[in-house]
Motif scaffolding. Sequence first.
Motif, PDB file in Angstrom:
ATOM      1  N   THR A 251      18.144   1.107  27.745  1.00 59.49           N
ATOM      2  CA  THR A 251      16.915   1.164  28.560  1.00 59.49           C
ATOM      3  C   THR A 251      16.382  -0.147  28.677  1.00 59.49           C
ATOM      4  O   THR A 251      16.833  -1.125  27.701  1.00 59.49           O
ATOM      5  N   LEU A 252      15.275  -0.384  29.371  1.00 58.66           N
ATOM      6  CA  LEU A 252      14.659  -1.861  29.429  1.00 58.66           C
ATOM      7  C   LEU A 252      14.152  -2.320  28.111  1.00 58.66           C
ATOM      8  O   LEU A 252      14.355  -3.547  27.604  1.00 58.66           O
ATOM      9  N   ARG A 253      13.509  -1.209  27.465  1.00 57.89           N
ATOM     10  CA  ARG A 253      13.115  -1.636  26.055  1.00 57.89           C
ATOM     11  C   ARG A 253      14.198  -1.762  25.013  1.00 57.89           C
ATOM     12  O   ARG A 253      13.954  -2.922  24.355  1.00 57.89           O
ATOM     13  N   ALA A 254      15.223  -1.328  25.037  1.00 54.14           N
ATOM     14  CA  ALA A 254      16.428  -1.478  24.084  1.00 54.14           C
ATOM     15  C   ALA A 254      16.769  -3.052  24.543  1.00 54.14           C
ATOM     16  O   ALA A 254      17.214  -3.900  23.571  1.00 54.14           O
ATOM     17  N   ARG A 255      16.951  -3.425  25.819  1.00 57.24           N
ATOM     18  CA  ARG A 255      17.502  -4.860  26.130  1.00 57.24           C
ATOM     19  C   ARG A 255      16.185  -5.712  25.611  1.00 57.24           C
ATOM     20  O   ARG A 255      16.676  -6.902  25.131  1.00 57.24           O
ATOM     21  N   GLU A 256      14.914  -5.384  25.807  1.00 55.86           N
ATOM     22  CA  GLU A 256      13.982  -6.188  25.191  1.00 55.86           C
ATOM     23  C   GLU A 256      14.148  -6.496  23.501  1.00 55.86           C
ATOM     24  O   GLU A 256      14.077  -7.618  23.198  1.00 55.86           O
ATOM     25  N   ARG A 257      14.630  -5.666  22.922  1.00 54.12           N
ATOM     26  CA  ARG A 257      14.779  -5.630  21.663  1.00 54.12           C
ATOM     27  C   ARG A 257      15.997  -6.557  21.373  1.00 54.12           C
ATOM     28  O   ARG A 257      15.897  -7.463  20.459  1.00 54.12           O
ATOM     29  N   CYS A 258      16.914  -6.364  22.069  1.00 56.94           N
ATOM     30  CA  CYS A 258      18.122  -7.419  21.882  1.00 56.94           C
ATOM     31  C   CYS A 258      17.660  -8.867  22.200  1.00 56.94           C
ATOM     32  O   CYS A 258      18.163  -9.532  21.459  1.00 56.94           O
ATOM     33  N   LEU A 259      17.077  -8.978  23.228  1.00 56.19           N
ATOM     34  CA  LEU A 259      16.548 -10.518  23.284  1.00 56.19           C
ATOM     35  C   LEU A 259      15.755 -11.140  22.332  1.00 56.19           C
ATOM     36  O   LEU A 259      15.518 -11.986  22.321  1.00 56.19           O
TER      37      LEU A 259
ATOM     38  N   LEU B 193      27.475  -5.100  29.167  1.00 58.36           N
ATOM     39  CA  LEU B 193      27.412  -4.315  27.754  1.00 58.36           C
ATOM     40  C   LEU B 193      26.271  -3.248  28.151  1.00 58.36           C
ATOM     41  O   LEU B 193      26.327  -2.150  27.694  1.00 58.36           O
ATOM     42  N   SER B 194      25.045  -3.932  28.475  1.00 57.53           N
ATOM     43  CA  SER B 194      24.001  -3.120  28.439  1.00 57.53           C
ATOM     44  C   SER B 194      24.134  -1.977  29.481  1.00 57.53           C
ATOM     45  O   SER B 194      23.651  -0.778  29.316  1.00 57.53           O
TER      46      SER B 194
ATOM     47  N   PHE C 285       9.383  12.611  41.422  1.00 59.33           N
ATOM     48  CA  PHE C 285       9.847  11.208  42.278  1.00 59.33           C
ATOM     49  C   PHE C 285      10.462  10.678  41.176  1.00 59.33           C
ATOM     50  O   PHE C 285      10.031  10.097  40.256  1.00 59.33           O
ATOM     51  N   THR C 286      11.669  10.283  41.422  1.00 64.73           N
ATOM     52  CA  THR C 286      12.745   9.367  40.511  1.00 64.73           C
ATOM     53  C   THR C 286      12.654   7.872  40.681  1.00 64.73           C
ATOM     54  O   THR C 286      13.151   7.611  41.721  1.00 64.73           O
ATOM     55  N   LEU C 287      12.130   7.265  39.692  1.00 66.36           N
ATOM     56  CA  LEU C 287      12.163   5.986  39.848  1.00 66.36           C
ATOM     57  C   LEU C 287      13.420   5.213  40.139  1.00 66.36           C
ATOM     58  O   LEU C 287      14.477   5.510  39.203  1.00 66.36           O
ATOM     59  N   PRO C 288      13.677   4.299  41.091  1.00 65.78           N
ATOM     60  CA  PRO C 288      15.175   3.569  40.976  1.00 65.78           C
ATOM     61  C   PRO C 288      15.295   2.846  40.025  1.00 65.78           C
ATOM     62  O   PRO C 288      14.587   2.160  39.106  1.00 65.78           O
ATOM     63  N   VAL C 289      16.753   2.703  39.834  1.00 71.11           N
ATOM     64  CA  VAL C 289      17.341   1.892  38.530  1.00 71.11           C
ATOM     65  C   VAL C 289      16.972   0.530  38.874  1.00 71.11           C
ATOM     66  O   VAL C 289      17.388   0.025  39.830  1.00 71.11           O
ATOM     67  N   VAL C 290      16.738  -0.333  37.693  1.00 68.44           N
ATOM     68  CA  VAL C 290      16.250  -1.776  37.940  1.00 68.44           C
ATOM     69  C   VAL C 290      17.576  -2.287  38.018  1.00 68.44           C
ATOM     70  O   VAL C 290      18.625  -2.042  37.194  1.00 68.44           O
ATOM     71  N   HIS C 291      17.777  -3.479  38.641  1.00 72.64           N
ATOM     72  CA  HIS C 291      18.984  -4.331  38.621  1.00 72.64           C
ATOM     73  C   HIS C 291      19.139  -4.964  37.317  1.00 72.64           C
ATOM     74  O   HIS C 291      18.411  -5.806  36.915  1.00 72.64           O
ATOM     75  N   SER C 292      20.162  -4.848  36.567  1.00 72.22           N
ATOM     76  CA  SER C 292      20.285  -5.299  35.216  1.00 72.22           C
ATOM     77  C   SER C 292      20.451  -6.821  35.372  1.00 72.22           C
ATOM     78  O   SER C 292      19.555  -7.170  34.221  1.00 72.22           O
TER      79      SER C 292
ATOM     80  N   VAL D  20      15.055 -12.348  33.912  1.00 75.06           N
ATOM     81  CA  VAL D  20      13.678 -12.179  33.787  1.00 75.06           C
ATOM     82  C   VAL D  20      13.327 -12.168  32.325  1.00 75.06           C
ATOM     83  O   VAL D  20      12.298 -12.975  31.938  1.00 75.06           O
ATOM     84  N   LEU D  21      13.994 -11.455  31.547  1.00 82.34           N
ATOM     85  CA  LEU D  21      13.792 -11.444  30.164  1.00 82.34           C
ATOM     86  C   LEU D  21      13.983 -12.962  29.542  1.00 82.34           C
ATOM     87  O   LEU D  21      13.236 -13.188  28.572  1.00 82.34           O
ATOM     88  N   ILE D  22      15.040 -13.538  29.851  1.00 82.93           N
ATOM     89  CA  ILE D  22      15.400 -14.993  29.313  1.00 82.93           C
ATOM     90  C   ILE D  22      14.284 -15.775  29.747  1.00 82.93           C
ATOM     91  O   ILE D  22      13.692 -16.547  28.879  1.00 82.93           O
ATOM     92  N   GLU D  23      13.616 -15.826  31.120  1.00 83.80           N
ATOM     93  CA  GLU D  23      12.712 -16.650  31.374  1.00 83.80           C
ATOM     94  C   GLU D  23      11.438 -16.211  30.346  1.00 83.80           C
ATOM     95  O   GLU D  23      10.691 -17.064  30.121  1.00 83.80           O
ATOM     96  N   ARG D  24      11.116 -15.031  30.332  1.00 83.28           N
ATOM     97  CA  ARG D  24       9.728 -14.770  29.719  1.00 83.28           C
ATOM     98  C   ARG D  24       9.960 -14.989  28.192  1.00 83.28           C
ATOM     99  O   ARG D  24       8.796 -15.177  27.657  1.00 83.28           O
ATOM    100  N   HIS D  25      10.773 -14.942  27.663  1.00 80.78           N
ATOM    101  CA  HIS D  25      10.996 -15.350  26.273  1.00 80.78           C
ATOM    102  C   HIS D  25      10.893 -16.736  25.962  1.00 80.78           C
ATOM    103  O   HIS D  25      10.901 -17.234  25.045  1.00 80.78           O
TER     104      HIS D  25
END
Length: 467
Positions: free
Chosen positions: A315-323, A308-309, A261-268, A274-279
Amino acid sequence: MKFRLEEIEVPEGEPFKNDALKRQPVVEFVRDLIKQLEGPFVLALDSPWGTGKTTVVRMLRASLKQEGITSVYFNAWKEDYVSDPLIPMVAAIDELQVADAETEKQFGERMATVKRVASKVAKRGLVAAVKLATMNAVDLDEATEEAFSTAAGDAADDVIESFKQEKVSLERFRSALEEAVKTVAPDEPAKPLVFFIDELDRCRPTFAIELLERVKHLFDVKHIVFVLSIDKKQLEAITAAVYGDRIDAPEYLRRFIDLEFTLPVVHSKQYTRVLIERHGFKSFFDARKNYSELSYDHDNFVEAFVQLSGVFGMTLRARERCLTRLAVVLTQTPENHYLDPFVASLLIVVRTMRPDMYRGLMSGELAPRNLMSFIKELPGARAFADSRVPTVMEAYLIAGDVDRDRGEVVQKELRTLAEAKPDSPDGLRARELVDMLGHVAGRRLRGFSTSYVANKIDLASRIGDEW
């Protein structure tokens, strides 16, 4: 403001309380599928590394618990230092918490047999491997060769006998395991024991393959459903690393997996917000709304970073590193100073995904127009190329080029082209860049410098080696 994000909390009673990525429908679909499986069965949840599979697994476990289904969580990557995955897998089952005292007693007695047989199986495999290894000795003298020849013959006899004994042990193991599982996953009502295996694709290759072999040959018993959290492409690469490039890795893995089962892609854009809010960046951007020229910094950064992402396939993890890098940049930017969100997002992403090009840009060896041409030619960059974002970014890079002479020459060429061919596609693009360059220059008394933004990003990169 947070520099490192904590693991998302998944309360047992409210699995989707913090489901900011809207994974609930997917989790519930997989949960309902698992409820229909009696086992033995192996289900693979496929998604690239760093796309949030572990969080999905945690929500799925909590959701299954609400349905009265017991599960085991096994992080394969944390256990791949052991020689045989059998032992930590059995230990994971043995750690199950059984509420009922009588059931706990029965489970403990049956698991005692499982652990005893598992220990023998693991030891026997290790001894056989050591004995067979003696036959690989080279450059031996004649006397030693004769001694090893005899030993090799004895080892072969021992291995054959060991094989016979192991067949009996494997049957005993499966029988004992099935009895143990019955105590926590009874026939009536029919509910499986779900065994989650996470981070399998991050393990050393031999451990990952051995684990799959153990699942197939030892844990293939009634009532057990395995859920593998994998990056299938990476797992295929692991298979090739063990057996060679000529192996048909996808076909080989089908031996172990019943359903994928392939997990759907998350809306970028949603994930970036969400990352901005959590940070905790909200207060920083809110304060900038008091200054007209800075009031759109939040929206501009989100727009640029999301595009750009996507173009770089981050990946989500790479985006976390950027943030996380952005968090350091924000601490160095007073609320009434320019953040330059378009160029900041560009430099952060390039620094993360293509550090060689970042170094080239900052040394002056790579021209801004060459960097932008490279990005616009990446797969999936059509929407990016057609938007206003690359024009804004390129204008900033030209204005702040570390090679000042080259920057001035490019600006002169653009003005000439815009005047000479005002109606041509190249002329129109040149006019857009000239207009944007005028805007950039008009914002600063001292002009814009790419190095000013890059220095903040480089500081962020020096704070933690893992970034």
